[in-house]
Design a protein around this motif. Structure first.
Motif, PDB file in Angstrom:
ATOM      1  N   LEU A 159      53.632  51.990  32.170  1.00 36.16           N
ATOM      2  CA  LEU A 159      54.936  52.368  31.649  1.00 36.16           C
ATOM      3  C   LEU A 159      56.068  51.661  32.391  1.00 36.16           C
ATOM      4  O   LEU A 159      57.016  51.182  31.766  1.00 36.16           O
ATOM      5  CB  LEU A 159      55.131  53.883  31.719  1.00 36.16           C
ATOM      6  CG  LEU A 159      56.462  54.416  31.194  1.00 36.16           C
ATOM      7  CD1 LEU A 159      56.647  54.070  29.724  1.00 36.16           C
ATOM      8  CD2 LEU A 159      56.554  55.912  31.415  1.00 36.16           C
ATOM      9  N   ASP A 160      55.984  51.569  33.697  1.00 39.79           N
ATOM     10  CA  ASP A 160      57.029  50.900  34.471  1.00 39.79           C
ATOM     11  C   ASP A 160      57.181  49.448  34.042  1.00 39.79           C
ATOM     12  O   ASP A 160      58.295  48.927  33.964  1.00 39.79           O
ATOM     13  CB  ASP A 160      56.749  50.979  35.966  1.00 39.79           C
ATOM     14  CG  ASP A 160      56.965  52.377  36.514  1.00 39.79           C
ATOM     15  OD1 ASP A 160      57.732  53.148  35.903  1.00 39.79           O
ATOM     16  OD2 ASP A 160      56.361  52.694  37.547  1.00 39.79           O
ATOM     17  N   TRP A 194      56.509  48.213  31.035  1.00 39.07           N
ATOM     18  CA  TRP A 194      57.148  48.196  29.717  1.00 39.07           C
ATOM     19  C   TRP A 194      58.623  48.542  29.809  1.00 39.07           C
ATOM     20  O   TRP A 194      59.450  47.949  29.102  1.00 39.07           O
ATOM     21  CB  TRP A 194      56.432  49.132  28.752  1.00 39.07           C
ATOM     22  CG  TRP A 194      55.155  48.534  28.277  1.00 39.07           C
ATOM     23  CD1 TRP A 194      53.898  48.875  28.645  1.00 39.07           C
ATOM     24  CD2 TRP A 194      55.019  47.437  27.355  1.00 39.07           C
ATOM     25  NE1 TRP A 194      52.981  48.072  28.011  1.00 39.07           N
ATOM     26  CE2 TRP A 194      53.638  47.182  27.215  1.00 39.07           C
ATOM     27  CE3 TRP A 194      55.930  46.663  26.648  1.00 39.07           C
ATOM     28  CZ2 TRP A 194      53.159  46.173  26.390  1.00 39.07           C
ATOM     29  CZ3 TRP A 194      55.446  45.650  25.827  1.00 39.07           C
ATOM     30  CH2 TRP A 194      54.067  45.413  25.701  1.00 39.07           C
ATOM     31  N   LEU A 195      58.981  49.483  30.659  1.00 40.34           N
ATOM     32  CA  LEU A 195      60.389  49.831  30.829  1.00 40.34           C
ATOM     33  C   LEU A 195      61.172  48.654  31.404  1.00 40.34           C
ATOM     34  O   LEU A 195      62.306  48.399  30.998  1.00 40.34           O
ATOM     35  CB  LEU A 195      60.537  51.065  31.716  1.00 40.34           C
ATOM     36  CG  LEU A 195      60.068  52.386  31.101  1.00 40.34           C
ATOM     37  CD1 LEU A 195      60.165  53.515  32.122  1.00 40.34           C
ATOM     38  CD2 LEU A 195      60.863  52.713  29.846  1.00 40.34           C
ATOM     39  N   GLN A 196      60.567  47.919  32.330  1.00 41.36           N
ATOM     40  CA  GLN A 196      61.234  46.747  32.900  1.00 41.36           C
ATOM     41  C   GLN A 196      61.413  45.663  31.841  1.00 41.36           C
ATOM     42  O   GLN A 196      62.452  45.018  31.765  1.00 41.36           O
ATOM     43  CB  GLN A 196      60.450  46.204  34.104  1.00 41.36           C
ATOM     44  CG  GLN A 196      61.171  45.080  34.817  1.00 41.36           C
ATOM     45  CD  GLN A 196      62.540  45.504  35.323  1.00 41.36           C
ATOM     46  OE1 GLN A 196      62.670  46.511  36.003  1.00 41.36           O
ATOM     47  NE2 GLN A 196      63.578  44.750  34.987  1.00 41.36           N
ATOM     48  N   ALA A 230      64.256  46.772  29.605  1.00 37.80           N
ATOM     49  CA  ALA A 230      65.537  46.590  30.294  1.00 37.80           C
ATOM     50  C   ALA A 230      65.938  45.121  30.308  1.00 37.80           C
ATOM     51  O   ALA A 230      67.105  44.785  30.051  1.00 37.80           O
ATOM     52  CB  ALA A 230      65.454  47.134  31.718  1.00 37.80           C
ATOM     53  N   ILE A 286      66.783  54.448  24.742  1.00 34.71           N
ATOM     54  CA  ILE A 286      65.884  53.642  25.576  1.00 34.71           C
ATOM     55  C   ILE A 286      66.412  53.573  27.002  1.00 34.71           C
ATOM     56  O   ILE A 286      65.657  53.742  27.965  1.00 34.71           O
ATOM     57  CB  ILE A 286      65.725  52.231  24.988  1.00 34.71           C
ATOM     58  CG1 ILE A 286      65.052  52.321  23.617  1.00 34.71           C
ATOM     59  CG2 ILE A 286      64.914  51.336  25.926  1.00 34.71           C
ATOM     60  CD1 ILE A 286      65.098  51.059  22.816  1.00 34.71           C
ATOM     61  N   TRP A 287      67.727  53.341  27.140  1.00 35.43           N
ATOM     62  CA  TRP A 287      68.303  53.270  28.481  1.00 35.43           C
ATOM     63  C   TRP A 287      68.147  54.582  29.242  1.00 35.43           C
ATOM     64  O   TRP A 287      68.054  54.586  30.469  1.00 35.43           O
ATOM     65  CB  TRP A 287      69.786  52.894  28.420  1.00 35.43           C
ATOM     66  CG  TRP A 287      70.012  51.419  28.354  1.00 35.43           C
ATOM     67  CD1 TRP A 287      70.577  50.723  27.337  1.00 35.43           C
ATOM     68  CD2 TRP A 287      69.673  50.451  29.353  1.00 35.43           C
ATOM     69  NE1 TRP A 287      70.600  49.386  27.635  1.00 35.43           N
ATOM     70  CE2 TRP A 287      70.067  49.190  28.864  1.00 35.43           C
ATOM     71  CE3 TRP A 287      69.076  50.526  30.608  1.00 35.43           C
ATOM     72  CZ2 TRP A 287      69.878  48.019  29.597  1.00 35.43           C
ATOM     73  CZ3 TRP A 287      68.884  49.360  31.327  1.00 35.43           C
ATOM     74  CH2 TRP A 287      69.280  48.124  30.825  1.00 35.43           C
ATOM     75  N   TRP A 297      65.597  56.307  29.600  1.00 33.12           N
ATOM     76  CA  TRP A 297      64.338  56.241  30.349  1.00 33.12           C
ATOM     77  C   TRP A 297      64.409  55.244  31.498  1.00 33.12           C
ATOM     78  O   TRP A 297      63.665  55.353  32.468  1.00 33.12           O
ATOM     79  CB  TRP A 297      63.195  55.843  29.425  1.00 33.12           C
ATOM     80  CG  TRP A 297      62.861  56.930  28.469  1.00 33.12           C
ATOM     81  CD1 TRP A 297      63.338  57.085  27.198  1.00 33.12           C
ATOM     82  CD2 TRP A 297      62.004  58.039  28.716  1.00 33.12           C
ATOM     83  NE1 TRP A 297      62.824  58.222  26.642  1.00 33.12           N
ATOM     84  CE2 TRP A 297      61.993  58.824  27.552  1.00 33.12           C
ATOM     85  CE3 TRP A 297      61.237  58.440  29.808  1.00 33.12           C
ATOM     86  CZ2 TRP A 297      61.250  59.986  27.442  1.00 33.12           C
ATOM     87  CZ3 TRP A 297      60.499  59.603  29.691  1.00 33.12           C
ATOM     88  CH2 TRP A 297      60.509  60.356  28.533  1.00 33.12           C
ATOM     89  N   ILE A 298      65.317  54.287  31.408  1.00 37.10           N
ATOM     90  CA  ILE A 298      65.388  53.211  32.397  1.00 37.10           C
ATOM     91  C   ILE A 298      66.480  53.490  33.420  1.00 37.10           C
ATOM     92  O   ILE A 298      66.255  53.420  34.628  1.00 37.10           O
ATOM     93  CB  ILE A 298      65.659  51.861  31.691  1.00 37.10           C
ATOM     94  CG1 ILE A 298      64.539  51.564  30.692  1.00 37.10           C
ATOM     95  CG2 ILE A 298      65.799  50.740  32.704  1.00 37.10           C
ATOM     96  CD1 ILE A 298      64.861  50.449  29.727  1.00 37.10           C
TER      97      ILE A 298
END
Length: 72
Positions: free
Chosen positions: A7-8, A10-12, A15, A59-60, A62-63
Motif C-alpha cells: 500500500l505504501d 501505491w500511495l507514493q 502522490a 486520494i490525498w 490517504w497520503i
C-alpha cells in the motif's frame, strides 16, 4: 492490512502522479487529468477543476490529509 502489503508503494506512486500533474496558473493551482494532451490540461480543463479536485482530495486524504484539505 496484510492484503495491502504494498500500500505504501501505491500511495507514493499516486502522490507522485498527482504532484506531477499540478498546474499553477495566475495564482491558482489544480491537478490536470493528463499533461500529455497538449494544451488541453492547461486551458480547457481549468474550468472543470472543482469536480476532479474533490476526487483528488479523497486520494490525498490517504497520503497527506493537509494537502487533501487544501484541495477542497
Amino acid at each position: 492490512m496484510e492484503q495491502f502489503a504494498d500500500l505504501d508503494t501505491w500511495l507514493q506512486k499516486a502522490a507522485n502522479l498527482l504532484e506531477s500533474n499540478r498546474i499553477h496558473l495566475e495564482g491558482h493551482s489544480y491537478t490536470a487529468p493528463s499533461l500529455d494532451t497538449g494544451d488541453f490540461g492547461r486551458k480547457d480543463y481549468a474550468n472543470q477543476y472543482l469536480w476532479d479536485s474533490c476526487f483528488h482530495a479523497v486520494i490525498w486524504h490517504w497520503i497527506d490529509p493537509q494537502k487533501a484539505q487544501m484541495r477542497v
